[in-house]
Scaffold this active site. Structure first.
Site, PDB file in Angstrom:
ATOM      1  N   ALA A 119       0.821  -1.217   0.000  1.00 18.65           N
ATOM      2  CA  ALA A 119       0.000   0.000   0.000  1.00 18.65           C
ATOM      3  C   ALA A 119       0.848   1.258   0.000  1.00 18.65           C
ATOM      4  CB  ALA A 119      -0.939  -0.006   1.197  1.00 18.65           C
ATOM      5  N   SER A 123       5.932  -1.880   3.731  1.00 23.18           N
ATOM      6  CA  SER A 123       6.047  -3.142   4.458  1.00 23.18           C
ATOM      7  C   SER A 123       7.316  -3.866   4.022  1.00 23.18           C
ATOM      8  CB  SER A 123       4.817  -4.019   4.209  1.00 23.18           C
ATOM      9  OG  SER A 123       4.754  -4.457   2.871  1.00 23.18           O
ATOM     10  N   ASP A 168      13.266   4.055   1.992  1.00 23.94           N
ATOM     11  CA  ASP A 168      12.404   3.251   2.857  1.00 23.94           C
ATOM     12  C   ASP A 168      13.219   2.508   3.907  1.00 23.94           C
ATOM     13  OD1 ASP A 168      10.570   4.129   1.074  1.00 23.94           O
ATOM     14  OD2 ASP A 168      10.161   2.187   0.154  1.00 23.94           O
ATOM     15  N   TYR A 218       7.886   0.678 -12.060  1.00 23.85           N
ATOM     16  CA  TYR A 218       8.843   1.388 -11.194  1.00 23.85           C
ATOM     17  C   TYR A 218      10.216   1.428 -11.872  1.00 23.85           C
ATOM     18  CZ  TYR A 218      11.345   2.672  -6.926  1.00 23.85           C
ATOM     19  OH  TYR A 218      12.114   3.314  -5.995  1.00 23.85           O
TER      20      TYR A 218
HETATM   21  P1  ADP Z   1       5.026  -1.915   0.224  1.00 21.18           P
HETATM   22  O1  ADP Z   1       6.475  -1.941   0.575  1.00 21.18           O
HETATM   23  O2  ADP Z   1       4.563  -0.591  -0.225  1.00 21.18           O
HETATM   24  O3  ADP Z   1       4.145  -2.455   1.314  1.00 21.18           O
HETATM   25  P2  ADP Z   1       5.911  -3.826  -1.735  1.00 21.18           P
HETATM   26  O4  ADP Z   1       5.286  -4.422  -2.928  1.00 21.18           O
HETATM   27  O5  ADP Z   1       7.207  -3.129  -1.895  1.00 21.18           O
HETATM   28  O6  ADP Z   1       4.824  -2.878  -1.028  1.00 21.18           O
HETATM   29  O7  ADP Z   1       6.146  -4.964  -0.654  1.00 21.18           O
HETATM   30  C1  ADP Z   1       5.112  -5.850  -0.297  1.00 21.18           C
HETATM   31  C2  ADP Z   1       5.651  -7.260  -0.257  1.00 21.18           C
HETATM   32  O8  ADP Z   1       6.583  -7.400   0.854  1.00 21.18           O
HETATM   33  C3  ADP Z   1       4.572  -8.291   0.050  1.00 21.18           C
HETATM   34  O9  ADP Z   1       3.904  -8.686  -1.136  1.00 21.18           O
HETATM   35  C4  ADP Z   1       5.411  -9.413   0.634  1.00 21.18           C
HETATM   36  O10 ADP Z   1       6.044 -10.159  -0.385  1.00 21.18           O
HETATM   37  C5  ADP Z   1       6.492  -8.682   1.416  1.00 21.18           C
HETATM   38  N1  ADP Z   1       6.095  -8.509   2.844  1.00 21.18           N
HETATM   39  C6  ADP Z   1       6.020  -7.362   3.520  1.00 21.18           C
HETATM   40  N2  ADP Z   1       5.637  -7.567   4.808  1.00 21.18           N
HETATM   41  C7  ADP Z   1       5.464  -8.888   4.945  1.00 21.18           C
HETATM   42  C8  ADP Z   1       5.050  -9.745   6.026  1.00 21.18           C
HETATM   43  N3  ADP Z   1       4.732  -9.277   7.230  1.00 21.18           N
HETATM   44  N4  ADP Z   1       4.997 -11.082   5.788  1.00 21.18           N
HETATM   45  C9  ADP Z   1       5.321 -11.577   4.569  1.00 21.18           C
HETATM   46  N5  ADP Z   1       5.694 -10.822   3.529  1.00 21.18           N
HETATM   47  C10 ADP Z   1       5.767  -9.501   3.694  1.00 21.18           C
HETATM   48 MG    MG Z   2       8.070  -1.599  -0.799  1.00 25.76          MG
END
Ligand code: ADP
Ligand code: MG
Length: 385
Positions: A119, A123, A168, A218
């Site tokens: 989002a 994450s 980030d 990206y």
């Molecule tokens: P953002 O960083 O904006 O949230 P991204 O696409 O860069 O979006 O990263 C999201 C991906 O990071 C998820 O699809 C997953 O593969 C990984 N990820 C992040 N947090 C977790 C978590 N708590 N458990 C498992 N995978 C995670």
């Molecule tokens: Mg990311």
């Protein structure tokens, strides 16, 4: 057998670590262009609970993602296929293992995230940074927080395949409660700037849009900026777009004969300047100017960088129409994901109502709101020993 970790693995955890997600207040798509960014770490992030095992394997579980993965430690770690989530932490462990001359034992891991995944609140950096930090501690490497950020960024490049900048990971490692982090992404010089919001809240709105900036798009923007640098070099020696002041840019922009490249570069240069000005405004306690710069940032991302889309534009434009909103813009990579708004506390309920209504009418989607508090960067939460 009380905790989830104990139920899943049948033994106690050794330690729990946490790394935050982040919201970028201003300075978007500038980090991989050597520019400024101004994010803060937030009270949503990823927790890693971990303990050694006797089985010489790494076990990865997440409450947020499938599958469960088990890998022997006596092998060379390589990225897993199908964009597996494990690549984010695995790329960090691979680097720490190399630094330590191999892993002395296996580990059981449980990841628990409360940042909405994908989002734009990073994450991915929070799962990377929490892993890099945990293994740096467990293997006795005690890397600096800047080195942790670099390990995490390298993992995202080489294991997850996203050519992201350093923002980030840097803020997930170095964030500080009640501060935003003003970072020069070229030199990695940074300053912790106190945030005194006095009656104003940072409201994050999740578009829950199915479209988001995928790694292909990206990486395409990254390449466009590299191409713009090559064109401008005919006239002026630069390494990154963000080295150009707005005046420099006016002198060299004729080298960008492709109209799209011109717009991309103009965003980077103007956003870098806005970020400088926004930090000054915040330091002077001038939130109104800060808000206007956020609005200008969104317009530049919409018109020049073209990474907003109807969902983010609808959310932001509805926010601009709402009383008590000082500023609003998309945050993160773009297309889907979130917006960030500065909203007077007494106007938050009206803001939510108005923005939700307009958003659902126009897109059929439902917006979700989070009031973000600032947080410290990566740290240990609990150590059994
Ligand atoms: P953002 O960083 O904006 O949230 P991204 O696409 O860069 O979006 O990263 C999201 C991906 O990071 C998820 O699809 C997953 O593969 C990984 N990820 C992040 N947090 C977790 C978590 N708590 N458990 C498992 N995978 C995670
Ligand atoms: Mg990311």
């Amino acid at each position: 057998m009380n905790t989830l970790f104990e139920r899943l693995y049948g033994h106690e955890a050794q330690a729990v670590y946490f790394a935050p997600g982040r919201v970028n207040l201003i300075g978007e798509h500038t980090d991989y262009n050597g520019g400024f960014v101004f994010p803060c770490a937030i009270n949503f992030g990823t927790r890693l609970t971990i303990a050694p095992n006797q089985d010489r394997c790494l076990r990865f579980r997440s409450v947020n993602m499938e599958p469960v993965v088990e890998l022997p430690i006596d092998q060379c770690f390589a990225p897993l296929p199908d964009r597996c989530w494990v690549n984010y932490p695995l790329g960090c462990i691979a680097q720490l293992a190399t630094l330590a001359g191999g892993l002395p034992m296996g580990y059981d891991m449980l990841f628990e995230g409360n940042v909405p995944l994908g989002a734009g609140l990073s994450s991915s950096a929070s799962i990377e940074v929490v892993t890099a930090y945990a293994f740096s501690c467990l293997l006795g490497k005690n890397l600096s927080l800047i080195e942790i950020a670099k390990v995490a960024q390298h993992s995202e490049h080489s294991f997850a395949g996203v050519q992201c900048g350093i923002m980030d990971q840097f803020v997930a490692a170095n964030g500080r409660q009640d501060h935003a982090l003003f970072l020069n992404c070229d030199t990695l010089e940074f300053m912790q700037v106190p945030i005194r919001l006095d009656g104003v809240a940072i409201v994050i709105t999740n578009s829950h849009s199915p479209h988001r900036l995928d790694s292909g798009t990206y990486n395409e923007r990254v390449r466009a900026c590299q191409k713009a640098v090559e064109c401008i070099r005919k006239e002026k020696e630069i390494e990154y777009l963000a080295q150009l002041s707005p005046e420099d840019f006016a002198r060299v922009q004729h080298t960008l004969t492709d109209a799209e490249l011109l717009r991309r570069a103009r965003h980077v240069v103007s956003e870098t300047q806005r970020t400088r000005e926004a930090v000054q405004a915040l330091q002077q306690g001038d939130l109104n100017t800060f808000g206007l710069l956020m609005n200008a940032s969104h317009r530049s991302l919409r018109d020049d960088y073209e990474v907003t889309g109807v969902e983010l534009d609808t959310l932001v434009e509805a926010a601009w129409q709402t009383a008590g909103v000082l500023g609003s813009r998309m945050t993160g990579g773009g297309f889907g994901g979130c917006t960030v708004s500065l909203v007077r506390e007494d106007a938050i309920e009206a803001f939510k109502k108005q923005v939700s209504r307009v958003y659902t009418e126009k897109t059929g989607l439902t917006a979700e709101f989070y009031i973000a508090r600032t947080s410290d960067g990566v740290h240990i939460v609990r150590n059994a020993n």
